[in-house]
Write an enzyme that holds these catalytic residues in place. Structure first.
Site, PDB file in Angstrom:
ATOM      1  N   THR A   1      -3.943  -7.428   1.731  1.00 51.67           N
ATOM      2  CA  THR A   1      -2.832  -7.791   2.293  1.00 51.67           C
ATOM      3  C   THR A   1      -2.373  -9.214   2.544  1.00 51.67           C
ATOM      4  O   THR A   1      -3.471 -10.065   3.063  1.00 51.67           O
ATOM      5  CB  THR A   1      -2.306  -7.088   3.222  1.00 51.67           C
ATOM      6  OG1 THR A   1      -1.154  -7.482   3.841  1.00 51.67           O
ATOM      7  CG2 THR A   1      -3.104  -6.954   4.227  1.00 51.67           C
ATOM      8  N   ASP A   2      -1.306  -9.841   2.230  1.00 51.41           N
ATOM      9  CA  ASP A   2      -1.026 -11.356   2.707  1.00 51.41           C
ATOM     10  C   ASP A   2      -1.037 -11.344   4.199  1.00 51.41           C
ATOM     11  O   ASP A   2      -1.057 -12.301   4.816  1.00 51.41           O
ATOM     12  CB  ASP A   2       0.438 -11.805   2.198  1.00 51.41           C
ATOM     13  CG  ASP A   2       1.446 -10.945   2.591  1.00 51.41           C
ATOM     14  OD1 ASP A   2       1.300 -10.056   3.502  1.00 51.41           O
ATOM     15  OD2 ASP A   2       2.557 -11.304   2.178  1.00 51.41           O
ATOM     16  N   GLU A   3      -0.768 -10.076   4.809  1.00 52.36           N
ATOM     17  CA  GLU A   3      -0.834 -10.190   6.312  1.00 52.36           C
ATOM     18  C   GLU A   3      -2.178 -10.994   6.940  1.00 52.36           C
ATOM     19  O   GLU A   3      -2.212 -11.350   8.228  1.00 52.36           O
ATOM     20  CB  GLU A   3      -0.648  -9.084   7.113  1.00 52.36           C
ATOM     21  CG  GLU A   3       0.626  -8.318   6.600  1.00 52.36           C
ATOM     22  CD  GLU A   3       1.312  -7.467   7.555  1.00 52.36           C
ATOM     23  OE1 GLU A   3       0.878  -7.185   8.679  1.00 52.36           O
ATOM     24  OE2 GLU A   3       2.291  -7.128   7.296  1.00 52.36           O
TER      25      GLU A   3
ATOM     26  N   TYR B   1      -3.485  -4.330  12.861  1.00 46.28           N
ATOM     27  CA  TYR B   1      -3.546  -3.868  11.385  1.00 46.28           C
ATOM     28  C   TYR B   1      -4.247  -4.963  10.715  1.00 46.28           C
ATOM     29  O   TYR B   1      -4.986  -4.691   9.642  1.00 46.28           O
ATOM     30  CB  TYR B   1      -2.217  -3.308  10.760  1.00 46.28           C
ATOM     31  CG  TYR B   1      -2.050  -3.378   9.140  1.00 46.28           C
ATOM     32  CD1 TYR B   1      -2.530  -2.485   8.688  1.00 46.28           C
ATOM     33  CD2 TYR B   1      -1.178  -4.429   8.743  1.00 46.28           C
ATOM     34  CE1 TYR B   1      -2.604  -2.497   7.201  1.00 46.28           C
ATOM     35  CE2 TYR B   1      -1.213  -4.654   7.406  1.00 46.28           C
ATOM     36  CZ  TYR B   1      -1.892  -3.576   6.434  1.00 46.28           C
ATOM     37  OH  TYR B   1      -1.887  -3.569   5.292  1.00 46.28           O
TER      38      TYR B   1
ATOM     39  N   LYS C   1      -7.498  -5.439   8.259  1.00 44.33           N
ATOM     40  CA  LYS C   1      -7.761  -5.476   7.011  1.00 44.33           C
ATOM     41  C   LYS C   1      -8.532  -6.859   6.653  1.00 44.33           C
ATOM     42  O   LYS C   1      -9.247  -6.943   5.702  1.00 44.33           O
ATOM     43  CB  LYS C   1      -6.385  -5.733   6.274  1.00 44.33           C
ATOM     44  CG  LYS C   1      -5.405  -4.646   6.262  1.00 44.33           C
ATOM     45  CD  LYS C   1      -5.973  -3.468   5.398  1.00 44.33           C
ATOM     46  CE  LYS C   1      -5.849  -3.862   3.928  1.00 44.33           C
ATOM     47  NZ  LYS C   1      -6.177  -2.569   3.161  1.00 44.33           N
TER      48      LYS C   1
HETATM   49  P1  NAD Z   1       0.843   4.334   2.476  1.00 42.97           P
HETATM   50  O1  NAD Z   1       0.297   4.354   4.093  1.00 42.97           O
HETATM   51  O2  NAD Z   1       1.672   4.784   1.794  1.00 42.97           O
HETATM   52  O3  NAD Z   1      -0.821   5.253   2.185  1.00 42.97           O
HETATM   53  C1  NAD Z   1      -2.142   5.344   2.587  1.00 42.97           C
HETATM   54  C2  NAD Z   1      -2.754   6.496   2.010  1.00 42.97           C
HETATM   55  O4  NAD Z   1      -4.190   6.403   2.591  1.00 42.97           O
HETATM   56  C3  NAD Z   1      -2.248   7.511   2.216  1.00 42.97           C
HETATM   57  O5  NAD Z   1      -2.134   8.644   1.181  1.00 42.97           O
HETATM   58  C4  NAD Z   1      -3.219   8.281   3.357  1.00 42.97           C
HETATM   59  O6  NAD Z   1      -3.278   9.786   3.397  1.00 42.97           O
HETATM   60  C5  NAD Z   1      -4.697   7.611   2.815  1.00 42.97           C
HETATM   61  N1  NAD Z   1      -5.595   7.577   4.128  1.00 42.97           N
HETATM   62  C6  NAD Z   1      -5.457   7.143   5.141  1.00 42.97           C
HETATM   63  N2  NAD Z   1      -6.405   7.212   5.884  1.00 42.97           N
HETATM   64  C7  NAD Z   1      -7.381   7.636   5.154  1.00 42.97           C
HETATM   65  C8  NAD Z   1      -8.736   7.983   5.368  1.00 42.97           C
HETATM   66  N3  NAD Z   1      -9.272   7.804   6.424  1.00 42.97           N
HETATM   67  N4  NAD Z   1      -9.318   8.526   4.372  1.00 42.97           N
HETATM   68  C9  NAD Z   1      -8.774   8.910   3.146  1.00 42.97           C
HETATM   69  N5  NAD Z   1      -7.321   8.449   2.783  1.00 42.97           N
HETATM   70  C10 NAD Z   1      -6.882   7.998   3.725  1.00 42.97           C
HETATM   71  O7  NAD Z   1       0.036   2.850   2.234  1.00 42.97           O
HETATM   72  P2  NAD Z   1       0.387   1.811   1.192  1.00 42.97           P
HETATM   73  O8  NAD Z   1       1.592   1.199   1.669  1.00 42.97           O
HETATM   74  O9  NAD Z   1       0.650   2.602  -0.108  1.00 42.97           O
HETATM   75  O10 NAD Z   1      -0.655   0.698   0.983  1.00 42.97           O
HETATM   76  C11 NAD Z   1      -1.833   1.097   0.293  1.00 42.97           C
HETATM   77  C12 NAD Z   1      -2.769  -0.130   0.478  1.00 42.97           C
HETATM   78  O11 NAD Z   1      -2.059  -1.449   0.064  1.00 42.97           O
HETATM   79  C13 NAD Z   1      -3.304  -0.237   1.817  1.00 42.97           C
HETATM   80  O12 NAD Z   1      -4.709  -0.680   1.684  1.00 42.97           O
HETATM   81  C14 NAD Z   1      -2.528  -1.484   2.322  1.00 42.97           C
HETATM   82  O13 NAD Z   1      -3.210  -2.105   3.383  1.00 42.97           O
HETATM   83  C15 NAD Z   1      -2.200  -2.331   1.026  1.00 42.97           C
HETATM   84  N6  NAD Z   1      -0.914  -3.167   1.088  1.00 42.97           N
HETATM   85  C16 NAD Z   1       0.206  -2.564   1.318  1.00 42.97           C
HETATM   86  C17 NAD Z   1       1.308  -3.348   1.029  1.00 42.97           C
HETATM   87  C18 NAD Z   1       2.542  -2.712   1.365  1.00 42.97           C
HETATM   88  O14 NAD Z   1       3.593  -3.660   1.390  1.00 42.97           O
HETATM   89  N7  NAD Z   1       2.974  -1.644   1.690  1.00 42.97           N
HETATM   90  C19 NAD Z   1       1.312  -4.859   0.785  1.00 42.97           C
HETATM   91  C20 NAD Z   1      -0.035  -5.001   0.515  1.00 42.97           C
HETATM   92  C21 NAD Z   1      -1.243  -4.472   0.725  1.00 42.97           C
HETATM   93  O1  DAU Z   2       2.852  -8.377   3.797  1.00 40.86           O
HETATM   94  C1  DAU Z   2       2.173  -7.078   3.281  1.00 40.86           C
HETATM   95  C2  DAU Z   2       2.305  -5.930   4.446  1.00 40.86           C
HETATM   96  O2  DAU Z   2       3.872  -5.445   4.276  1.00 40.86           O
HETATM   97  C3  DAU Z   2       1.476  -4.666   4.429  1.00 40.86           C
HETATM   98  O3  DAU Z   2       0.105  -5.130   4.380  1.00 40.86           O
HETATM   99  C4  DAU Z   2       1.817  -3.563   5.372  1.00 40.86           C
HETATM  100  O4  DAU Z   2       1.015  -2.562   5.089  1.00 40.86           O
HETATM  101  C5  DAU Z   2       3.330  -3.361   5.164  1.00 40.86           C
HETATM  102  O5  DAU Z   2       3.674  -2.192   6.243  1.00 40.86           O
HETATM  103  C6  DAU Z   2       4.316  -4.415   5.228  1.00 40.86           C
HETATM  104  O6  DAU Z   2       4.009  -5.041   6.562  1.00 40.86           O
HETATM  105  P1  DAU Z   2       5.405  -5.556   7.354  1.00 40.86           P
HETATM  106  O7  DAU Z   2       5.296  -5.492   8.804  1.00 40.86           O
HETATM  107  O8  DAU Z   2       5.858  -6.815   6.917  1.00 40.86           O
HETATM  108  O9  DAU Z   2       6.441  -4.379   7.037  1.00 40.86           O
HETATM  109  P2  DAU Z   2       7.643  -3.529   7.576  1.00 40.86           P
HETATM  110  O10 DAU Z   2       8.209  -2.777   6.632  1.00 40.86           O
HETATM  111  O11 DAU Z   2       7.056  -2.828   8.803  1.00 40.86           O
HETATM  112  O12 DAU Z   2       8.472  -4.590   8.035  1.00 40.86           O
HETATM  113  C7  DAU Z   2       9.094  -5.481   7.485  1.00 40.86           C
HETATM  114  C8  DAU Z   2       9.910  -6.377   8.078  1.00 40.86           C
HETATM  115  O13 DAU Z   2      11.025  -5.663   8.744  1.00 40.86           O
HETATM  116  C9  DAU Z   2       9.334  -7.053   9.565  1.00 40.86           C
HETATM  117  O14 DAU Z   2       9.572  -8.472   9.796  1.00 40.86           O
HETATM  118  C10 DAU Z   2       9.612  -6.255  10.488  1.00 40.86           C
HETATM  119  C11 DAU Z   2      10.744  -5.851  10.293  1.00 40.86           C
HETATM  120  N1  DAU Z   2      11.609  -4.496  10.661  1.00 40.86           N
HETATM  121  C12 DAU Z   2      10.472  -3.473  10.243  1.00 40.86           C
HETATM  122  C13 DAU Z   2      11.193  -2.357  10.749  1.00 40.86           C
HETATM  123  C14 DAU Z   2      10.277  -0.893  10.476  1.00 40.86           C
HETATM  124  C15 DAU Z   2      12.673  -4.436  11.436  1.00 40.86           C
HETATM  125  O15 DAU Z   2      13.519  -5.374  11.700  1.00 40.86           O
HETATM  126  N2  DAU Z   2      13.025  -3.090  12.117  1.00 40.86           N
HETATM  127  C16 DAU Z   2      12.292  -1.986  11.651  1.00 40.86           C
HETATM  128  O16 DAU Z   2      12.430  -0.971  12.115  1.00 40.86           O
END
Ligand code: NAD
Ligand code: DAU
Length: 336
Positions: free
Chosen positions: A124-126, A150, A154
């Site tokens: 992730t970019d985080e 988190y 990562k």
């Molecule tokens: P999500 O939370 O929707 O899904 C995570 C999945 O992992 C779920 O299906 C969960 O059951 C499974 N999981 C969790 N713990 C596990 C374990 N111990 N064993 C097996 N399975 C397990 O997440 P997402 O948003 O789809 O993110 C997927 C990946 O992409 C993550 O690695 C996250 O860090 C990365 N990522 C997410 C974003 C975003 O914006 N959502 C951006 C960049 C990278």
């Molecule tokens: O950048 C990639 C990441 O993006 C992934 O690695 C993470 O898994 C994913 O959860 C996401 O992280 P963020 O913290 O950026 O996403 P989130 O949707 O939780 O929040 C997006 C922005 O919105 C952040 O600045 C916080 C704000 N926010 C979020 C929630 C849930 C609010 O203002 N109110 C809220 O209730």
């Protein structure tokens, strides 16, 4: 038939990836491994071709289970499995260390033992931390400065993946993507939370002043980038993925309200997230120039498509919001 193992394939990005990859590559077979935590949902995989897809419920932190689940000689393993919500990592960081750090090492070991061709870590970019308004976007050379538990977990996983390459010559690649949105996203994340609350006429909790910036990408564009890196990425390399689509949170929330015909009086400014990163922006030049990838979805089009999907799948998000999610919502937002 080439075989790809997908961990976390019942979650948001993983399930979209499984669907897209099987449609895009008619000769591909996928083995999905997922523990089905609160974020995993088999409904997300409904309709994928059963003759080329196998599901295994297992924990990536369990070495024996992974040795059994990863097929000998699989061509690739893509690790999406993780604890992913920043706010939950503030309430309870240990689960993040266990799944994201320990789980990644267990998978690296299983992949080596089973002779898996390539290991792709979905990062992730985080891991890069926060940018000031005038700073250039993150490149792959930006230092790792994670802010939340988190993001730190990562970053730790990324270092283990790179160490496996250096130590054992394991064929690994890492992708670092910006904020995803699209169908099947768990309604704890900004866009589906605000959208489902707006559809229900519930308040929309915006942290701080709402002027934080995120760089949005439609999840299918992320999936296509992963396919490109799997096919052509250099062993041991990191690839940033992003669509150059920065938006203020408040603007995203307002766009959602306008699209569903709700008034801005639903917005509630609530206490900020501790350690909240102010701005993310990704420079995907390496991916574009080395592998020819380009995003295909403009933010406005992707958001409209996502809003339509949530309108059409009310049963899906209502069921998801009903379960253990209610307890989390109360614990996190109750006193804000
Ligand atoms: P999500 O939370 O929707 O899904 C995570 C999945 O992992 C779920 O299906 C969960 O059951 C499974 N999981 C969790 N713990 C596990 C374990 N111990 N064993 C097996 N399975 C397990 O997440 P997402 O948003 O789809 O993110 C997927 C990946 O992409 C993550 O690695 C996250 O860090 C990365 N990522 C997410 C974003 C975003 O914006 N959502 C951006 C960049 C990278
Ligand atoms: O950048 C990639 C990441 O993006 C992934 O690695 C993470 O898994 C994913 O959860 C996401 O992280 P963020 O913290 O950026 O996403 P989130 O949707 O939780 O929040 C997006 C922005 O919105 C952040 O600045 C916080 C704000 N926010 C979020 C929630 C849930 C609010 O203002 N109110 C809220 O209730």
């Amino acid at each position: 038939m080439p075989t790809c193992v997908v961990t976390g394939g019942a979650g948001f990005i993983g399930s979209n990836f499984v669907r897209l990859a099987l449609a895009d590559r008619p000769d591909l077979r996928i083995v999905t491994i997922d523990l089905l935590t609160y974020a995993g949902n088999l409904e997300n995989l409904e309709g994928v071709p059963a003759d080329r897809h196998t599901f295994v419920r297992a924990d990536i932190t369990d070495p024996d289970a992974m040795r059994r689940a990863v097929p000998d000689g699989a061509d690739a393993l893509v690790n999406f499995a993780a604890e992913t919500h920043v706010d939950r990592s503030i309430l309870g960081p240990l689960a993040f260390v266990r799944t994201n750090v320990t789980g990644t090492q267990v998978l690296l070991d299983a992949a080596r033992e089973r002779g898996v061709g390539r290991f792709l870590q979905v990062s992730t970019d985080e891991v890069y931390g926060s940018l000031a308004p005038d700073e250039p976007a993150f490149t792959e050379a930006s230092p790792l400065r994670p802010s939340s538990p988190y993001a730190a977990s990562k970053a730790g996983a990324d270092l283990l993946v790179l160490a496996a390459h250096r130590t054992w010559g394991q064929d690994v690649v890492i992708t670092r993507c910006s904020n995803n949105y699209g169908p099947y996203q768990f309604p704890e994340k900004l866009i589906p939370l605000m959208l489902s609350n707006a559809l229900e006429g519930e308040p929309l909790p915006v942290y701080g002043d709402g002027r934080q910036v995120r760089d949005w990408i439609f999840t299918d564009d992320h999936s296509r980038a992963i396919l490109a890196v799997l096919a052509g990425g250099r062993p041991g390399a990191v690839y940033n993925i992003g669509a150059r689509s920065e938006r203020f949170n408040l603007d995203v929330v307002r766009a959602i309200l306008a699209a569903v015909g709700r008034d801005e009086s639903l917005i509630r400014f609530v206490t900020d997230r501790p350690g909240h990163d102010r701005r993310y922006a990704i420079d995907p030049t390496r991916l574009e120039t080395e592998l020819g990838w380009q995003p295909q979805t403009a933010f406005e089009d992707g958001l409209a498509c996502t809003i339509q999907w949530y309108r059409d799948h009310e049963g899906w998000w209502r069921r998801v919001k009903d379960g253990s999610y209610r307890a989390f919502y109360e614990a996190w937002y109750g006193k804000r």
